[in-house]
Scaffold this motif. Sequence first.
Motif, PDB file in Angstrom:
ATOM      1  N   SER A 147      45.003  -2.961  24.793  1.00 24.73           N
ATOM      2  CA  SER A 147      45.052  -1.552  25.197  1.00 24.73           C
ATOM      3  C   SER A 147      45.557  -1.349  26.619  1.00 24.73           C
ATOM      4  O   SER A 147      45.615  -0.221  27.100  1.00 24.73           O
ATOM      5  CB  SER A 147      43.653  -0.928  25.065  1.00 24.73           C
ATOM      6  N   SER A 150      50.212   1.100  26.264  1.00 22.91           N
ATOM      7  CA  SER A 150      50.118   2.063  25.170  1.00 22.91           C
ATOM      8  C   SER A 150      50.882   1.518  23.959  1.00 22.91           C
ATOM      9  O   SER A 150      51.761   0.661  24.098  1.00 22.91           O
ATOM     10  CB  SER A 150      50.712   3.408  25.591  1.00 22.91           C
ATOM     11  N   PRO A 401      45.650   3.418  29.102  1.00 19.91           N
ATOM     12  CA  PRO A 401      46.695   2.396  28.999  1.00 19.91           C
ATOM     13  C   PRO A 401      47.941   2.799  29.776  1.00 19.91           C
ATOM     14  O   PRO A 401      48.184   3.981  30.037  1.00 19.91           O
ATOM     15  CB  PRO A 401      46.983   2.348  27.490  1.00 19.91           C
TER      16      PRO A 401
END
Length: 444
Positions: A147, A150, A401
């Motif tokens: 994470s 993205s 993220p």
Amino acid sequence: MKGWRLTLAVMYLLTQIVIVVVECHTVNKHLQIATFYNPLGRIENISTNSKGLMEKELLETLSKKMNFTYDITVSTDVLQFGFSGNESWSGVLGKLARKEADMTISFGPVSYPRFLSFDATVGIFRDHVVIMIPHPESGIDTSGLVSIFSPFTWILIAISLVIVAMALWFVNHFQHDRDDQINGGLLILYILGVTLSQGGCLPQKSAVFRMVLGAWLLALIVLTYAYTGTLISRLTAPKHRFVINSLEDAAANKKIMPFVVKESSVQEEFMLSPTPAFQEIANRWQDHPELLLRDSNGIVDLVAKQKNRIFIGSDMNAGWNIESDRKRGGKCRAILLPDKLVTRNNGLFLQKHSSLTAAFNDENLRLLQAGIARQIEVRHSPSLPACSVSSLSTHSAAPTPLRYDQLNAAFYILAGGCCLSLIVFLLEMLCYYWKRFQSRPIIV
């Protein structure tokens, strides 16, 4: 003689004043005292908490100073102050209304309905309405390693890797120096090794080949430093993943289940408040009666079992339960959010127009002035709770993220390098064919 008479008159007047003052503070009666806490209440299956210990010491102090004896009485319907309904009150206030008790040693805030129906003394203790939540998760797990970027960024990285592999294979396949060609499997292994920072050596004379590989290496530098920097920051300064950060979060999230003690002053506080968030929580209690608890005993177990459960109550009760649970289990399973919802001054309640109200008010004021009430409060309240999260830590529902717009420099480098290498590749091909054209044999 006149001087002696004046002195005797003054002494007599002072004696009468002392007698009046003493009579104001002396009850000389046997009182029925209502409570809903242990140890005074001796209620089965209910553990002693800080409020119960404060009540016990306060009652002993008042009885000695004001010269009264007492019996303890406990309500059988609700183990709290209670509500007014159908012209009657429940809980310990119901005992006052029915004249089954003279006073409550259980202290609480004065609401408007209570003000109309009972006498209340000055506030002697202060508490806060707080929110108990499950202990936040800190650090990262396996999913946290992924994470950091993205999903869209990961897709772009994968596409870039495929494009680079195809470009290098294409250049390697169509280059004119056959002795400098590289096996396709070795080429893919080299690309993966460089991508995973394992390095390797792949000699190649082609300028185009080196340009594509150089652009990919520059892009990898940006991506690698961004990844490792974010990973280190999460490991060294982990974000605490709170279920909620405020009451407004709880009101907005329908999945959050807020527990409260049934017919407590906290529930009444929310029912009477005009604040939208308070009203939403009060409506949720009305729609879900199972969220109304008999008492706060074992509330940490309820909150810790599921991550969507919270408890709203007095900081004295909630803090005592958290610390007791930590001492039994050796770990923190719940904490209190640092923000206080409501701050309240708590007094004692008596029957309406009671003859004892003035005497207890005077004695409570004396306890406040002498600092005795504060000493009682400090003795039975944990000053430094062990289960707390540093206010310097970052609170977040989930780590954020890295997005494409934060890493676009890497992809710009790669795109620019590929475009430039394509131009060079085309120029090399034109140059190669031009040389072949110039060196072709002339047949006469």
